[in-house]
Each structure stands twice: as structure tokens, then as C-alpha cells.
Design an enzyme around this catalytic site. Structure first.
Site, mmCIF file in Angstrom:
data_model
loop_
_atom_site.group_PDB
_atom_site.id
_atom_site.type_symbol
_atom_site.label_atom_id
_atom_site.label_comp_id
_atom_site.label_asym_id
_atom_site.label_seq_id
_atom_site.Cartn_x
_atom_site.Cartn_y
_atom_site.Cartn_z
ATOM 1 N N TYR A 107 0.820 -1.218 0.000
ATOM 2 C CA TYR A 107 0.000 0.000 0.000
ATOM 3 C C TYR A 107 0.851 1.265 0.000
ATOM 4 O O TYR A 107 0.370 2.349 -0.320
ATOM 5 C CB TYR A 107 -0.958 0.024 1.203
ATOM 6 C CG TYR A 107 -2.089 -0.987 1.127
ATOM 7 C CD1 TYR A 107 -2.156 -1.910 0.097
ATOM 8 C CD2 TYR A 107 -3.089 -1.010 2.086
ATOM 9 C CE1 TYR A 107 -3.182 -2.850 0.034
ATOM 10 C CE2 TYR A 107 -4.125 -1.937 2.025
ATOM 11 C CZ TYR A 107 -4.160 -2.859 0.996
ATOM 12 O OH TYR A 107 -5.176 -3.782 0.936
ATOM 13 N N LYS B 77 3.156 -15.194 3.222
ATOM 14 C CA LYS B 77 3.114 -16.044 2.024
ATOM 15 C C LYS B 77 4.570 -16.415 1.720
ATOM 16 O O LYS B 77 5.132 -16.074 0.673
ATOM 17 C CB LYS B 77 2.431 -15.272 0.872
ATOM 18 C CG LYS B 77 2.058 -16.132 -0.319
ATOM 19 C CD LYS B 77 0.897 -17.071 -0.077
ATOM 20 C CE LYS B 77 0.713 -17.987 -1.291
ATOM 21 N NZ LYS B 77 -0.327 -19.001 -1.088
ATOM 22 N N ASP C 199 -3.493 -17.653 2.699
ATOM 23 C CA ASP C 199 -4.684 -18.308 2.129
ATOM 24 C C ASP C 199 -5.262 -19.310 3.124
ATOM 25 O O ASP C 199 -6.472 -19.391 3.320
ATOM 26 C CB ASP C 199 -4.363 -18.968 0.772
ATOM 27 C CG ASP C 199 -3.056 -19.731 0.751
ATOM 28 O OD1 ASP C 199 -2.304 -19.684 1.747
ATOM 29 O OD2 ASP C 199 -2.767 -20.397 -0.267
ATOM 30 N N ASP D 133 -5.359 -6.093 6.057
ATOM 31 C CA ASP D 133 -6.562 -5.398 5.582
ATOM 32 C C ASP D 133 -7.657 -6.427 5.295
ATOM 33 O O ASP D 133 -8.793 -6.314 5.758
ATOM 34 C CB ASP D 133 -6.201 -4.606 4.313
ATOM 35 C CG ASP D 133 -7.349 -3.765 3.798
ATOM 36 O OD1 ASP D 133 -8.271 -3.473 4.582
ATOM 37 O OD2 ASP D 133 -7.318 -3.390 2.603
ATOM 38 N N ASP E 261 -11.064 -7.682 7.868
ATOM 39 C CA ASP E 261 -12.468 -7.615 7.433
ATOM 40 C C ASP E 261 -13.151 -8.960 7.646
ATOM 41 O O ASP E 261 -14.281 -9.036 8.130
ATOM 42 C CB ASP E 261 -12.563 -7.253 5.940
ATOM 43 C CG ASP E 261 -12.745 -5.762 5.714
ATOM 44 O OD1 ASP E 261 -12.232 -4.980 6.548
ATOM 45 O OD2 ASP E 261 -13.383 -5.375 4.714
HETATM 46 C C1 IPM Z 1 -9.178 -0.110 6.012
HETATM 47 C C2 IPM Z 1 -9.614 0.380 4.670
HETATM 48 C C3 IPM Z 1 -8.471 1.184 4.085
HETATM 49 C C4 IPM Z 1 -7.281 0.267 3.950
HETATM 50 C C5 IPM Z 1 -8.730 1.844 2.739
HETATM 51 C C6 IPM Z 1 -10.003 2.659 2.747
HETATM 52 C C7 IPM Z 1 -7.558 2.685 2.313
HETATM 53 O O1 IPM Z 1 -9.976 -0.686 3.866
HETATM 54 O O2 IPM Z 1 -8.938 0.733 6.897
HETATM 55 O O3 IPM Z 1 -9.054 -1.302 6.187
HETATM 56 O O4 IPM Z 1 -7.258 -0.540 3.041
HETATM 57 O O5 IPM Z 1 -6.395 0.326 4.767
HETATM 58 MG MG MG Z 2 -9.967 -2.530 4.858
#
Ligand code: IPM
Ligand code: MG
Length: 355
Positions: free
Chosen positions: A142, A189, A221, A245, A249
Site C-alpha cells: 500500500y 506467504k 490463504d 486489511d 475484514d
Molecule cells: C481499512 C480500509 C483502508 C485500507 C482503505 C479505505 C484505504 O480498507 O482501513 O481497512 O485498506 O487500509
Molecule cells: Mg480494509
């Protein structure tokens, strides 16, 4: 204690939920004899509209000068057509990078009151889920070089990590595991990526300084699969930026409480930025529908990690627990047919429970 907090409400429901967190912080200040002052700054889509850029220099400056930052959410369809460097999300990366917040803590916990919201079978969740994802936040793909070739038909993003970057996040993760169940799973990985080999070597070396913490390694994975197959095997997961990231989620979703989960982005001096893990939900912005709990719990994390006020943090968490016990639900956490309350009423109830 006197503390100055920079507020970055951002877009969509950001102002709704940050407003409630401020009322809760005011209630904490009154109860415990602190003085919190707030300075609001622009970032994200609202900053693009007002200043022509997602992260104005004055916002970064104000955040740098504050004792901590509380952020709502950024982004929305209104700004989706903008190019990469001008998107609202750029403000988040700019704040993380600009403030040096390399450590992202994302707790994924199952609230016992919301058990039915968990999408996993009861025998898989057993007596609950409590995972801490520790995501490296200012390195990796990133933040690496990216671009296109001259013809524009080829693009690249680069993942790079230094030993120093891996070492500091690993140390933090082991330290956190010591306050939990003393297990760290490092996700990489390693079978493909050179950065992962450096990552694994470094984490393994750091682990020698934490002989009381059990370290395991897992490919990303497989980790994605294990999170739904047997999430209770995890205590602390430490991983690089992009893997973190994605896995955070997934981890939050298996708790079924996406509107409930806070996060902290920290550096070694304990300065931090705090935000809910959910997004800006533009479709319900300003309608008194958003769940403010993730942001209120983010404020609790701020008290715990940056201000070293554990009793105050716990008071907020207990107030949230009491309100859930009493059956209050915003629409996102209500079961079918259950009565719901709005953003403001949820904030009111938590403030009352604190007093
Ligand atoms: C998060 C979000 C951010 C990231 C995006 C919006 C840049 O998905 O905070 O997880 O990927 O870090
Ligand atoms: Mg995110």
C-alpha cells in the site's frame, strides 16, 4: 487530566457517529474529572469539496499537534470517479503515513448479547470469539512504488519491508499477546514472497525475546480458511498491511458485529488515531440510523492505549454492555422484528449508563 483530541468526522455517517462519541467522552470527563477539548478537522470527500484535496496540510498539522485523533469514516460514491491520488481514501493513508502509525489493532470479538448475529454455527463459535488482528499499517504494497508503463497497458505495485519495520510490529504483537492468551500466529506467504521470508525470519528472531509466548506461522490463504473453519485457534494474528486489511475484514464479519468493532492505529510513543472499522455508509448518512457503538468503543481504546486511563475505558465498555443487555439495538444489530433505536438514542443511553 487535560487532553486535546483532533476530530476527523469525514464523510457519510462520520459526523453522526463521531458526535455521539464526543458526548460519551464529555460524560467520561465529567465523571472522572478530566478536561477533554476537541478540534474538528476536514479529511476525505468533505475536504475534497471544501479544499480541493483529501488531506489538507492543516488537518495533518492539527492531528500532529493533538494528543490523539478520533476519526469517523471517509469516502462515498460522490467521489468514486476521482483518480487514485485524489480519492477520499488517500486521506487515511496520508494520516497513517504522516503520523507514523505503523501498528493497527483490530479486535474481533463476539458480543454475547449479539450471538445470533454471528454467521458461524454455534459449535464453531463455542463460548465466543476474541481475536486481535495486529496489522502493519505504513509499509508493504500500500505504500510501495506503483505506476504504469509508457503505453499504459501495464501496471505495477511493489511490496517491500525492512527488518526494522517487521521487528517493531512483531515486538508489539508479542507484547499484546502477553496481556492475552500468549499465542501469536504470524501470517505470510513465505512459499512465494521474498518479503514474507524476511518477515518470517524476523518474527522468529523476535520471538526468542518472548519465550512465554507461543509463535506459529500460517500462509495467508490458509489463514483465510482457518478463520471460518476454526476461528477459536487464534489469539493474536500479526501480519503485513494488505493481508491484515483483508483478514481483519473477514475476522470482523465472522463476529457478525461489523457496526460494533473499533480500531486503533498506534506508534511506539502511544500516540494514536482511533476509528470504527466500518465504512461511511453514505446511504444512511444524517438519518439517525447509524450505529455509534464502534466509534464509542474506539474512544474507549483511545483512553486505554493513548491516555493510559484503563478505568475510564472500562467504564465506557461496561456502559455499552449494559445498554446491549437492556435490549437497545440500532437497525444493523437488531434481529428480525426487534424494535430499534436511532444513533442519538443509542448515544443517550450510553451516556446515561455512564453517569
Ligand atoms: C481499512 C480500509 C483502508 C485500507 C482503505 C479505505 C484505504 O480498507 O482501513 O481497512 O485498506 O487500509
Ligand atoms: Mg480494509
Amino acid at each position: 487530566m487535560k487532553k486535546q483530541i483532533a476530530l476527523v468526522p469525514g464523510d457519510g455517517i462520520g459526523p453522526d457517529i463521531v458526535g455521539e462519541a464526543v458526548r460519551v467522552l464529555d460524560a467520561v470527563a465529567a465523571r472522572f474529572g478530566h478536561a477533554f477539548t476537541f478540534a474538528e478537522c476536514l479529511a476525505g470527500g468533505v475536504a475534497i469539496d471544501a479544499r480541493g484535496e483529501p488531506l489538507p496540510a492543516e488537518t495533518l498539522q492539527a492531528c500532529r499537534g493533538a494528543d490523539a485523533v478520533l476519526l469517523g469514516a471517509v469516502g462515498g460514491p460522490k467521489w468514486d470517479a476521482l483518480g487514485g491520488s485524489q480519492r477520499p481514501e488517500k486521506a487515511l493513508l496520508g494520516l497513517r503515513g504522516g503520523l507514523g502509525l505503523f501498528c493497527n489493532l483490530r479486535p474481533a470479538v463476539l458480543f454475547s448479547q449479539l450471538r445470533d448475529a454471528c454467521p458461524l454455527r454455534a459449535d464453531i463459535i463455542g463460548d465466543g470469539l476474541d481475536i486481535m488482528v495486529v496489522r502493519e499499517l505504513t509499509g508493504g504494497i500500500y505504500f510501495g512504488d506503483r505506476g504504469r508503463n509508457a503505453a499504459g497497458d501495464e501496471a505495477y505495485d511493489t511490496m517491500r519491508y525492512s527488518v526494522a519495520e517487521v521487528e517493531r510490529i512483531a515486538r508489539l504483537a508479542f507484547g499484546i499477546a502477553r496481556q492475552r492468551h500468549r499465542r501469536v500466529c504470524s501470517v505470510d506467504k513465505h512459499n512465494i514472497l521474498e518479503t514474507s521470508r524476511l518477515w518470517r525470519e524476523t518474527v522468529t528472531r523476535v520471538a526468542r525475546d518472548f519465550p512465554d509466548v507461543a509463535l506459529s506461522h500460517m500462509y495467508v490463504d490458509n489463514a483465510a480458511m482457518q478463520l471460518v473453519r476454526n476461528p477459536r485457534q487464534f489469539d493474536v494474528i500479526v501480519t503485513e498491511n494488505m493481508f491484515g486489511d483483508i483478514l481483519s475484514d473477514e475476522a470482523s464479519m465472522i463476529t457478525g458485529s461489523i457496526g460494533m468493532l473499533p480500531s486503533a492505529s498506534l506508534r511506539l510513543d502511544h500516540f494514536g488515531m482511533y476509528e470504527p472499522i466500518h465504512g461511511s455508509a453514505p446511504d444512511i448518512a444524517g438519518k439517525d440510523l447509524a450505529n455509534p457503538i464502534a466509534t464509542i468503543l474506539s474512544a474507549a481504546m483511545m483512553l486505554r492505549y493513548t491516555f493510559a486511563m484503563p478505568a475510564e475505558a472500562q467504564a465506557i465498555e461496561q456502559a455499552v454492555g449494559r445498554v446491549l443487555d437492556a435490549g437497545l439495538r440500532t437497525a444493523d444489530i437488531a434481529a428480525k422484528g426487534e424494535a430499534t433505536v436511532g444513533t442519538r438514542a443509542m448515544g443517550d443511553a450510553i451516556v446515561d449508563a455512564l453517569a
